[in-house]
Design a protein around this motif. Structure first.
Motif, PDB file in Angstrom:
ATOM      1  N   ALA A  51       0.844  -1.198   0.000  1.00 30.02           N
ATOM      2  CA  ALA A  51       0.000   0.000   0.000  1.00 30.02           C
ATOM      3  C   ALA A  51       0.883   1.253   0.000  1.00 30.02           C
ATOM      4  N   ASN A  52       0.263   2.405  -0.139  1.00 28.22           N
ATOM      5  CA  ASN A  52       1.012   3.658  -0.173  1.00 28.22           C
ATOM      6  C   ASN A  52       1.850   3.878   1.090  1.00 28.22           C
ATOM      7  N   ALA A  53       1.317   3.519   2.252  1.00 30.96           N
ATOM      8  CA  ALA A  53       2.077   3.681   3.491  1.00 30.96           C
ATOM      9  C   ALA A  53       3.345   2.830   3.459  1.00 30.96           C
ATOM     10  N   ASP A  54       3.248   1.640   2.904  1.00 29.74           N
ATOM     11  CA  ASP A  54       4.399   0.752   2.807  1.00 29.74           C
ATOM     12  C   ASP A  54       5.429   1.311   1.829  1.00 29.74           C
ATOM     13  N   ALA A  55       4.951   1.908   0.741  1.00 28.73           N
ATOM     14  CA  ALA A  55       5.849   2.534  -0.233  1.00 28.73           C
ATOM     15  C   ALA A  55       6.573   3.720   0.402  1.00 28.73           C
ATOM     16  N   LEU A  56       5.867   4.499   1.215  1.00 31.25           N
ATOM     17  CA  LEU A  56       6.508   5.626   1.890  1.00 31.25           C
ATOM     18  C   LEU A  56       7.580   5.146   2.860  1.00 31.25           C
ATOM     19  N   PHE A  57       7.313   4.045   3.549  1.00 33.25           N
ATOM     20  CA  PHE A  57       8.308   3.526   4.486  1.00 33.25           C
ATOM     21  C   PHE A  57       9.558   3.056   3.729  1.00 33.25           C
ATOM     22  N   ALA A  58       9.355   2.405   2.597  1.00 33.48           N
ATOM     23  CA  ALA A  58      10.497   1.981   1.778  1.00 33.48           C
ATOM     24  C   ALA A  58      11.305   3.200   1.330  1.00 33.48           C
ATOM     25  N   CYS A  59      10.627   4.261   0.932  1.00 31.67           N
ATOM     26  CA  CYS A  59      11.315   5.493   0.535  1.00 31.67           C
ATOM     27  C   CYS A  59      12.084   6.093   1.714  1.00 31.67           C
ATOM     28  N   LEU A  60      11.487   6.019   2.884  1.00 31.26           N
ATOM     29  CA  LEU A  60      12.155   6.524   4.082  1.00 31.26           C
ATOM     30  C   LEU A  60      13.449   5.754   4.354  1.00 31.26           C
ATOM     31  N   LEU A  61      13.370   4.428   4.278  1.00 31.28           N
ATOM     32  CA  LEU A  61      14.565   3.625   4.525  1.00 31.28           C
ATOM     33  C   LEU A  61      15.673   3.971   3.537  1.00 31.28           C
ATOM     34  N   LEU A  62      15.311   4.149   2.288  1.00 32.55           N
ATOM     35  CA  LEU A  62      16.304   4.532   1.275  1.00 32.55           C
ATOM     36  C   LEU A  62      16.905   5.904   1.585  1.00 32.55           C
ATOM     37  N   ALA A  63      16.071   6.840   1.987  1.00 34.88           N
ATOM     38  CA  ALA A  63      16.556   8.182   2.315  1.00 34.88           C
ATOM     39  C   ALA A  63      17.471   8.147   3.538  1.00 34.88           C
ATOM     40  N   LEU A  64      17.113   7.367   4.543  1.00 31.95           N
ATOM     41  CA  LEU A  64      17.913   7.285   5.764  1.00 31.95           C
ATOM     42  C   LEU A  64      19.213   6.524   5.559  1.00 31.95           C
TER      43      LEU A  64
END
Length: 119
Positions: A15-28
């Motif tokens: 879902a979109n929330a899961d995609a945002l978390f993946a983006c967060l991990l990449l950014a961090l």
């Protein structure tokens, strides 16, 4: 996706929330100074509207609320105030949710769940 410090493969949902978390991990992954302790507001800065291809503001705001909640078994964060995760989950489950709920709690301290951190 390849991350040196995180395990995005552990993200079960799509879902979109899961995609945002993946983006967060990449950014961090490229920002070691922010990996240990974050705030809800810092997460919002790291994954702005458009992240993960989420360009619709309504979808984005809902995904941000769901990102911090425990809806659908999500366990992305550990909150300094454990009651706050329940409040995010409650908001995500309400049809009359406050779409800016996460902004009201921008100073809330969180950490990434150890499940998503490489040892």
């Amino acid at each position: 996706m390849h991350c040196k410090h995180f395990v995005p493969e552990q993200i079960a949902g799509r879902a979109n929330a899961d995609a945002l978390f993946a983006c967060l991990l990449l950014a961090l992954d490229d920002q070691p100074e922010q990996r240990e302790r974050l705030t809800v507001g810092q997460v919002a800065e790291l994954v702005p509207l458009g992240s993960g291809g989420i360009c619709n503001p309504g979808s984005y705001h809902y995904a941000m609320i769901a990102l911090f909640g425990g809806q659908k078994g999500r366990d992305f964060f550990l909150f300094e105030n454990a009651e706050l995760q329940a409040a995010f989950t409650e908001q995500a489950n309400q049809s009359s949710r406050d779409m800016r709920f996460y902004r009201k709690h921008a100073d809330a301290a969180i950490t990434i769940s150890p499940k998503y951190v490489r040892s």
